[in-house]
Design a protein around this motif. Structure first.
Motif, mmCIF file in Angstrom:
data_model
loop_
_atom_site.group_PDB
_atom_site.id
_atom_site.type_symbol
_atom_site.label_atom_id
_atom_site.label_comp_id
_atom_site.label_asym_id
_atom_site.label_seq_id
_atom_site.Cartn_x
_atom_site.Cartn_y
_atom_site.Cartn_z
ATOM 1 N N LEU A 50 4.961 4.380 76.165
ATOM 2 C CA LEU A 50 4.459 3.857 77.439
ATOM 3 C C LEU A 50 4.172 2.375 77.308
ATOM 4 C CD1 LEU A 50 1.858 6.658 78.325
ATOM 5 C CD2 LEU A 50 4.134 6.359 79.342
ATOM 6 N N THR A 51 4.016 1.704 78.449
ATOM 7 C CA THR A 51 3.598 0.300 78.452
ATOM 8 C C THR A 51 2.133 0.197 78.062
ATOM 9 O OG1 THR A 51 5.123 -0.034 80.294
ATOM 10 C CG2 THR A 51 3.597 -1.825 79.803
ATOM 11 N N GLY A 52 1.336 1.108 78.596
ATOM 12 C CA GLY A 52 -0.085 1.157 78.278
ATOM 13 C C GLY A 52 -0.626 2.535 78.626
ATOM 14 N N CYS A 53 -1.774 2.868 78.089
ATOM 15 C CA CYS A 53 -2.411 4.161 78.366
ATOM 16 C C CYS A 53 -3.725 3.926 79.097
ATOM 17 C CB CYS A 53 -2.659 4.930 77.066
ATOM 18 S SG CYS A 53 -3.378 6.575 77.325
ATOM 19 N N LYS A 54 -3.806 4.394 80.332
ATOM 20 C CA LYS A 54 -5.041 4.232 81.096
ATOM 21 C C LYS A 54 -6.213 4.884 80.377
ATOM 22 C CE LYS A 54 -5.232 4.806 85.533
ATOM 23 N NZ LYS A 54 -5.085 5.349 86.913
ATOM 24 N N SER A 55 -7.368 4.254 80.472
ATOM 25 C CA SER A 55 -8.559 4.822 79.835
ATOM 26 C C SER A 55 -8.889 6.184 80.430
ATOM 27 C CB SER A 55 -9.746 3.869 79.986
ATOM 28 O OG SER A 55 -9.999 3.586 81.359
ATOM 29 N N GLU A 56 -8.606 6.370 81.734
ATOM 30 C CA GLU A 56 -8.890 7.664 82.359
ATOM 31 C C GLU A 56 -8.035 8.771 81.732
ATOM 32 O OE1 GLU A 56 -9.741 4.486 85.439
ATOM 33 O OE2 GLU A 56 -8.210 4.876 83.928
ATOM 34 N N VAL A 57 -6.780 8.448 81.421
ATOM 35 C CA VAL A 57 -5.899 9.427 80.777
ATOM 36 C C VAL A 57 -6.390 9.727 79.363
ATOM 37 C CG1 VAL A 57 -3.559 9.822 79.889
ATOM 38 C CG2 VAL A 57 -3.880 8.791 82.154
ATOM 39 N N ALA A 58 -6.680 8.663 78.615
ATOM 40 C CA ALA A 58 -7.158 8.843 77.238
ATOM 41 C C ALA A 58 -8.451 9.666 77.218
ATOM 42 C CB ALA A 58 -7.378 7.483 76.583
ATOM 43 N N ASN A 59 -9.387 9.330 78.091
ATOM 44 C CA ASN A 59 -10.679 10.018 78.091
ATOM 45 C C ASN A 59 -10.539 11.481 78.489
ATOM 46 O OD1 ASN A 59 -11.920 7.641 77.329
ATOM 47 N ND2 ASN A 59 -12.488 7.065 79.409
ATOM 48 N N PHE A 60 -9.684 11.751 79.479
ATOM 49 C CA PHE A 60 -9.454 13.132 79.897
ATOM 50 C C PHE A 60 -8.862 13.955 78.753
ATOM 51 C CE2 PHE A 60 -6.425 16.341 81.367
ATOM 52 C CZ PHE A 60 -7.239 17.160 82.141
ATOM 53 N N CYS A 61 -7.835 13.415 78.115
ATOM 54 C CA CYS A 61 -7.170 14.146 77.036
ATOM 55 C C CYS A 61 -8.093 14.324 75.832
ATOM 56 C CB CYS A 61 -5.887 13.429 76.634
ATOM 57 S SG CYS A 61 -4.588 13.511 77.897
ATOM 58 N N LYS A 62 -8.873 13.311 75.508
ATOM 59 C CA LYS A 62 -9.815 13.435 74.396
ATOM 60 C C LYS A 62 -10.815 14.568 74.657
ATOM 61 C CE LYS A 62 -9.916 8.696 72.610
ATOM 62 N NZ LYS A 62 -10.824 7.732 71.999
#
Length: 455
Positions: A61-73
């Motif tokens: 990806l170009t970047g990973c949104k913090s919302e995506v990272a936080n949800f997956c974590k």
């Protein structure tokens, strides 16, 4: 006392089968994907010391949104019991992948139906694949495969690949020499394929461009294919400090910066480029690695806070005039007006608008992990390679991966004091004032020193 580490690997396809806006150039709505040139993957390397587990993701990806990272974590912790602090999402930073910060419905669909399910689906097979492994580390040089994309021009100013006025000025030289170092970790397993983790630095932009509409993981996909073709290794890539670096291009000469071919990239060249990177990687893995000790997995994170640069807030209305032309598809008119009004580029105008909406300070997390003589340190920024060199050389560990673009996206370039003194692209779009990069680097180093002293 050495601790036995187990290593596991998985890879899940996260390619959208529908059109999405492509990230990397700030004009997403005009770069809707039409062709899937390469698959996009979520790659997961899982490590366990018997008590603790850590997951290192590499996302195309170009970047990973913090919302995506936080949800997956949070989901990973709930299902697998792995602390959120022990999960890291890095990206290749390809400029031909879905623009996650875009608010179009197709991006929401991609995140909810493809990306997040794909990431979560990669965890269990990586954990099931865990097998005892030895830690081997090594480094090599990739001279000529990346270059500093900031230049001293004949009028004394500094320009970047896409933004300097090269019609009127000739290039005197690069601002600095690029960091050519490739760092490799090899988890040598008993019966299964070895896992090769690579840390290198350059913008993967060969398939990108203002008139390209292809989904692609770019140079890194052909780097992976070449490494894995041997049948001996599984490949994971961790993008380094590439904020001021591009992949070397034969088109990158003074007379071709303004040609359509330069902006469109070169699909044949990106395959060759990936193979050249693989040759360096093979040389390291086969000839220049040494076994080092392992101990328990340690991780740490810290909130970093920095003031926002609001110096241009008084020019917001002028910046909006330029931005309106750009969004209307009047690119040439927008660029001309930006220069006429005293901005460095259209992107400078966009940054002025963005910063004007920000609070006085921004805060975000920085991260570090260690397993024996190997360490990993990261921030969400586009760090310059000189910051990476400083951290690699100053780290108390034998080998330290330094990564940008981690666990969040949107905090932008982090130019050094030297770059700010020269001005130009990267500095005018930076969220923060001069000196922030050096302070950030020192705090990242502090995380490494703290982990080392715990051993």
């Amino acid at each position: 006392m050495s601790v036995q580490i187990k290593a596991g690997f998985s890879r899940v396809d996260i390619t959208p089968e529908f059109s999405v806006p492509l990230g990397g150039y700030g004009d997403e709505e005009r770069r809707m994907s039409r062709v899937n040139l390469d698959p996009l993957y979520a790659t997961c390397v899982a490590l366990s010391d018997g008590e603790n587990k850590v997951l290192f993701f590499h996302l195309d990806l170009t970047g990973c949104k913090s919302e995506v990272a936080n949800f997956c974590k949070a989901e990973i912790e709930k299902k697998h019991g792995i602390p959120q602090q022990n999960v890291f999402f890095t990206v290749t930073h390809t400029h031909s992948a879905p623009a996650l910060n875009n608010e179009m419905e197709c991006i929401t669909k991609y995140i909810n139906e493809v990306l997040q399910p794909g990431i979560l689906a990669a965890v269990e097979p990586a954990l099931e694949d865990l097998e005892e492994a030895e830690l081997h580390i090594g480094t090599g040089k990739t001279d000529g495969l990346n270059y500093v994309r900031r230049y001293l021009l004949s009028d004394g100013s500094y320009g970047g690949d896409n933004f300097g006025d090269f019609k009127k000025n000739s290039i005197i030289g690069h601002e600095t020499e690029a960091d050519p170092t490739m760092q490799v970790v090899r988890w040598k397993r008993t019966t299964k394929k070895d896992i090769v983790m690579v840390n290198w630095q350059a913008h993967p932009h060969r398939t990108g461009g203002f008139r390209k509409f292809e989904l692609s993981s770019d140079v890194i996909e052909h780097f992976r294919l070449a490494v894995e073709k041997s049948g001996k290794y599984l490949f994971a890539y961790y993008q380094g400090c590439s904020g001021n670096l591009n992949t070397h291009s034969r088109l990158a000469t003074e007379n071709t910066y303004r040609t359509p071919d330069f902006y469109d990239g070169d699909n044949k060249a990106y395959k060759t480029h990936g193979k050249c990177l693989a040759m360096t990687c093979f040389d390291i893995v086969e000839n220049n690695m040494r076994k080092v000790k392992t101990d328990k997995i340690r991780t740490v994170e810290k909130v970093f806070e920095a003031p926002v640069n609001h110096a241009w807030d008084c020019r917001v209305e002028d910046a909006k005039r330029v931005n309106d032309l750009w969004k209307a598809g009047q690119s040439d008119e927008a660029r001309a007006l930006a220069l006429e009004l005293g901005f460095n580029s259209v992107y400078h105008c966009g940054a002025v608008i963005t910063r004007s909406k920000m609070p006085e300070t921004l805060s975000y997390k920085i991260y570090a992990a260690s397993i024996g003589d190997f360490a990993f340190v990261a921030s969400p920024n586009e760090l310059y390679d000189t910051t990476g060199i400083y951290l690699k050389n100053s780290s108390p560990f034998e080998l330290t991966f330094v990564c940008g673009y981690t666990n969040a996206h949107g905090f932008g370039y982090m130019p050094t004091v030297k770059a700010f003194a020269h001005g130009g692209y990267g500095c005018d779009t930076c969220r923060f004032p001069s000196g922030t990069a050096e302070r950030l680097a020192d705090e990242m180093l502090g995380l490494l020193v703290g982990l080392y002293e715990e051993r």
